[in-house]
Every structure is written in structure tokens, then in C-alpha cells.
Design an enzyme around this catalytic site. Structure first.
Site, short mmCIF file in Angstrom:
data_model
loop_
_atom_site.label_atom_id
_atom_site.label_comp_id
_atom_site.label_asym_id
_atom_site.label_seq_id
_atom_site.Cartn_x
_atom_site.Cartn_y
_atom_site.Cartn_z
N ASP A 37 -66.91 -44.35 -70.40
CA ASP A 37 -68.19 -44.28 -71.11
C ASP A 37 -68.65 -42.85 -71.29
O ASP A 37 -67.96 -41.89 -70.95
CB ASP A 37 -69.26 -45.14 -70.42
CG ASP A 37 -69.55 -44.68 -68.99
OD1 ASP A 37 -69.33 -43.50 -68.68
OD2 ASP A 37 -70.03 -45.51 -68.19
N LYS A 59 -71.72 -44.22 -76.19
CA LYS A 59 -72.40 -43.93 -77.44
C LYS A 59 -71.64 -42.87 -78.22
O LYS A 59 -70.97 -42.03 -77.65
CB LYS A 59 -73.82 -43.43 -77.17
CG LYS A 59 -74.73 -44.47 -76.54
CD LYS A 59 -76.11 -43.89 -76.30
CE LYS A 59 -77.04 -44.92 -75.66
NZ LYS A 59 -78.37 -44.37 -75.39
N MET A 174 -82.53 -42.13 -65.26
CA MET A 174 -82.88 -42.47 -66.64
C MET A 174 -84.40 -42.49 -66.85
O MET A 174 -84.94 -43.39 -67.49
CB MET A 174 -82.26 -43.83 -67.03
CG MET A 174 -80.75 -43.85 -66.96
SD MET A 174 -80.02 -45.50 -67.22
CE MET A 174 -80.37 -46.30 -65.64
#
Length: 516
Positions: A37, A59, A174
Site C-alpha cells: 500500500d 492511492k 490519521m
């Protein structure tokens, strides 16, 4: 049910490849499939087999990350084919890494698995910023929280007011996007506005940045710093007790972006030395190495491999390609026979030594001519059979010297080809255009010429920093001048040690007015 297939959930750690566990590296080196990832350092992929399938599920520009159920489907499907699958996740798989969901799916499909922990971001960020997460006088508890439990929905479910009055340390993963709400809820819950806060971006990498403030000031401090995700937010009195010496961010080249063209074997060693001094190094690949060999010739040479008294490797690329083919033909390294081994330089020798093979000769000067001269002078090669492992670039000088002056019987084995890299869409070139760089360190005239030939793909965009140019020696400087490039400095001696020392001096002079 899988047929000998297995999934390994591996924590890739916070970013620095040096913080990956030994077990993780072993599995990466042997896996058939790597599913990785966004937060897993791409350098880890350099440890994998050349033929391993690499599946990116993070992403990328223009699209969101692959949905979790699709990732789980990839793991199950590959394992059911009997493949060894590594699921490489940033940090630790079981700390806000959705490892539990993946394990549940693997168990439902009866897929064998193994979990390899990783250094989680809270521990790494605190250590690299000098913050003691626990302290017997100020914090006896550590709480890991997330700014949003579901990364796909970006919603905040935790009520931070419940954590406002404790005297422990809060580590918020996050949390950048939700920081205004987090701060507001902590204050509503009764947290003192003077409580120290630290935010660490890209922890453990040489692009790490930190900002420190208080609950009252941190939002404006963060805005002024320009720091963004990925970042760890640490809240508590321990932040104010951080180490006075910045052991990581205080290194002499920290915060400097340095481009190293990769047209020479030495680029890897230069990169290592620069990174140890804190630089963020961008290795610019002007050339690509691709396998290129005659299968019939390889078979013939391998069939008679034991007749050679010397084998000469002219590059680390040749070493890697040779042994990849050799192990397909033979399972035992002893099948090489009693030959002696020569390498054109230290980098090539290190690659050979990975196979537990002693290198008998490394020339004092790292070039083919010096190797031939020393080999002839020390050994005497008349009538001796020699194998030269090389690429497609011209090595006729080496072979001719061995044959004419040494009277050796020489066979050559070309195993790879070099070709010009296509920088138009290369991610490294794109990064240089968007973010710029502080310095380009040229290590040879050929790197200068390659840079000039493809300079249109390296022009800094508006707002990006424009790099200065440095040279390792007089010949490289001459080529820079011939191409109209200004030289910021030339190494005092043509060695990597002096090049790095002079780089440190250059930045010290440009940032410290007293040095002018």
C-alpha cells in the site's frame, strides 16, 4: 482450501527500511506475490525476486485506494493458486492497519497465514523526535487513538472529551484532517490549553518534519509549518520533555534534497553516505538494466563451468544476473568448481560476497584496465582459461589485454543490456519537477551528458526549488562547463568520502553567513 499457498501479513514499519524485521525481509525475498500500500516504502520492493508479482493497492493520482474487500479477494485468490503471498502494510498490521479484517477473511476461506509485527508509527515518531512516550514523573499510560476509524469514510467516531483529563500520553493516528475538532473536544473535556503537542510528518524518513506547540497554539503552528499527512499527533506533558539534542533532524544534511544520477555502480554507496548524514536522496535512473543473453551460450558455458580458473565480474548487475541463471541450472554453489574470482570494484565484490564467495582480486583503481593489469602482473595468465561476465557495453579492451598481454584463453558471457531510461513518465523525474532539489551530485562525465540530454524532463515547475550542480573531479567539471552548467563546487579529492564532506561544507556555507 489452498494447495500449499500462504499469506503473510507483514508490518512494513514507519518508513525507514532499516526498521523492518529480519523475518519480514526473509519473506519479502522469497515471496511469489507482494500486495503493498501507499505507506510501505518502495525501497522494500528492491529486496523481492525479479519475477515476483507486485500488486499496488494504495492511492494513486486520479483514483482512491482499492476497496478492502477487493484486497482480501486478491490475497485469497493468489493463495488458492498455491502462491506465497506477502501483504505489506505500513506500520503494524494490527494497529489501525485492518489486519484483523484480513485475518478473518483468510480464516473463512481456510487460507494459512502468518503475522509479522512492524514498528508502529507512534513509537517511531516519538523516538525520532526525541519524545519519551512514558515518563515516571509525567505519564504512566499511553493511548493509541485514530482520527477516523474508517479511512474510506473520513468520519470521526471517537469522543475525545473522554480522554481530556487523563495524565497519560495520547498518540493520534490519521488526525491531521480532523485536528480542529480533536483540539476543540479535548478543550471541552477540560484539557489545559498549555498541554504540549507535537506533530511529526513522514517519521523516520529523511523528509521528516516536526512542529511543536500547545493545545491552544497547535492549529496556527501547524498552518505556519506547512506540515501535512501522513503525520502522527502526540499530546501530553512528555512532549515538553523531549530530548534537547535532535539526533535525527539535527544531522548536517537533514532537510536537503540531493539528486544522485545512477549511471555508475558507486551511486548506491554515495546514496548511503548522504542518507547517513540526513539527506533526502533522489536516485535518478538515466539507464535501465534489462536481462539480455544467448540461452544457448549460457548453457554451453554452464556445462563446462568448472574448466575456468578465473571468473571476472565487471559489474554488480552482471553478478546478479549470473547467479539468477546459475541457480536455475544448479542447486549447489560448489558446482562452480575451484575457480578464483575477480571483481572490477568494491560494489561488485559486495554483490559476489552475498553468495558466501571470497573475492580473490579487487584492483586498487575500480576500472577494467586496472583489473587486467593487476591480474596479469600478480598471477600470470598464459594458457589459463578465464570467463568474463559482462553486459552489452564494450569490454573489448579488457578481453584484448587479457588475451594479448596475458596470453589467457578468454570467453565472454554477456548477460544484460543497458538502455536509456524513459524519464517522461518516470515517477522520480516527476518528483524532481514538482518538488525540485537543492543539489545534483555528478559522479562522471557520462552522467552530465545524460542529464543534459534529458533535461527537458527535469525542469523544476514554478515554486519548486532549482538545484545547484556539483562535480566529483576535473574531468566531470570540464564536461559541466562544456554544457554551460555552473559548478557550485568540485570535490577537493575525487573520492566519495571527500565528495560528501565537501557537500556538507557547501550547505554550511550557504546557510551560515559567518562562513562566507
Amino acid at each position: 482450501m489452498s494447495e500449499n499457498g500462504k499469506v503473510y501479513l507483514i508490518g512494513a514499519g514507519p518508513g525507514d527500511p532499516g526498521l523492518v524485521t529480519v523475518r519480514a525481509r526473509e519473506l519479502l525475498e522469497s515471496a511469489d506475490v507482494i500486495v503493498y500500500d501507499y505507506l510501505a516504502n518502495n525501497k522494500l520492493l528492491e529486496w523481492t525476486r525479479p519475477d515476483a508479482e507486485k500488486v499496488y493497492v494504495g492511492k494513486s493520482a486520479g483514483r482512491h485506494s482499492i476497496p478492502q474487500d477487493e484486497i482480501e479477494e486478491i490475497l485469497v485468490e493468489r493463495a488458492q493458486k498455491g502462491l506465497q503471498v506477502v501483504r505489506l502494510k505500513g506500520g503494524d498490521p494490527f494497529v489501525f492497519g485492518r489486519g484483523g479484517e484480513e485475518v478473518r477473511e483468510l480464516e473463512m476461506d481456510q487460507i494459512p497465514y502468518e503475522i509479522v509485527p512492524g514498528v508502529t508509527a507512534a513509537l517511531a515518531s516519538a523516538a525520532y523526535a526525541g519524545i519519551p512516550l512514558s515518563h515516571r514523573d509525567y505519564s504512566s499510560s499511553i493511548t493509541f487513538l485514530t482520527g477516523h476509524e474508517n479511512p474510506e469514510k473520513h468520519e470521526l467516531h471517537i469522543d475525545f472529551r473522554n480522554y481530556a483529563k487523563g495524565k497519560g500520553t495520547l498518540c493520534v493516528y490519521m488526525g491531521i484532517g480532523q485536528l480542529p475538532r480533536i483540539v476543540a473536544e479535548l478543550k471541552e473535556g477540560g484539557m489545559n490549553g498549555t498541554t504540549p503537542v507535537g506533530i511529526i510528518e513522514w517519521a523516520t524518513l529523511n523528509r521528516q518534519r516536526s512542529v511543536f506547540g500547545t493545545i491552544d497554539s497547535i492549529l496556527s503552528d501547524l498552518e505556519a509549518s506547512g506540515i501535512g499527512a501522513p503525520a502522527m499527533v502526540i499530546i501530553g506533558e512528555v512532549v515538553g520533555k523531549r530530548a534537547k539534542t535532535e539526533w535525527f533532524e539535527g544531522r548536517p544534511l537533514f532537510g536537503k534534497r540531493i539528486v544522485v544520477p545512477r549511471a555508475r555502480q558507486q551511486a548506491g554507496e554515495l546514496t548511503r553516505m548522504l542518507e547517513e548524514n540526513g539527506a533526502e536522496v533522489i536516485e535518478l535512473p538515466f539507464i535501465e538494466i534489462v536481462p539480455a543473453f544467448d540461452a544457448k551460450l549460457v548453457s554451453e558455458i554452464f556445462a563446462g563451468i568448472a574448466v575456468y580458473e578465473w571468473i571476472i565480474f565487471t559489474s554488480a548487475n552482471g553478478v546478479r544476473q549470473f547467479f539468477e541463471l546459475f541457480y536455475k541450472a544448479y542447486e549447489d554453489i560448489r558446482c562452480l568448481g575451484p575457480m578464483r574470482v575477480a571483481a572490477v570494484g568494491a560494489a561488485t565484490a559486495r554483490e559476489i560476497e552475498k553468495h558466501r564467495i571470497k573475492v580473490d582480486l579487487i584492483p586498487k583503481k575500480a576500472n577494467a584496465d586496472a583489473l587486467a593489469e593487476e591480474l596479469i602482473e600478480q598471477e600470470g595468465l598464459e594458457g589459463i582459461q578465464v570467463l568474463v561476465v559482462t553486459g552489452n557495453l564494450n569490454r573489448e579492451g579488457l578481453v584484448n589485454t587479457l588475451e594479448t598481454e596475458g596470453r589467457a584463453i578468454v570467453d565472454t558471457l554477456p548477460l544484460y543490456a543497458t538502455r536509456k531510461a524513459k524519464l517522461a513518465e518516470d515517477p522520480v523525474a516527476t518528483d524532481i519537477r514538482k518538488r525540485g532539489a537543492d543539489l545534483v551530485l555528478f559522479t562522471s562525465s557520462s552522467t552530465v551528458r545524460s542529464y543534459v540530454e534529458q533535461s527537458k524532463y527535469l525542469q523544476a515547475e514554478p515554486g519548486a526549488s532549482k538545484a545547484a550542480y556539483a562535480s566529483i573531479g576535473p574531468q566531470t567539471s570540464k564536461t559541466l562547463k562544456e554544457n554551460g552548467l555552473d559548478i557550485a563546487f568540485e570535490a577537493s579529492e575525487s573520492s566519495l568520502d571527500h565528495y560528501v564532506k565537501d557537500t556538507i561544507s557547501f550547505f554550511k556555507q550557504t546557510t551560515d553567513p559567518k562562513q562566507h
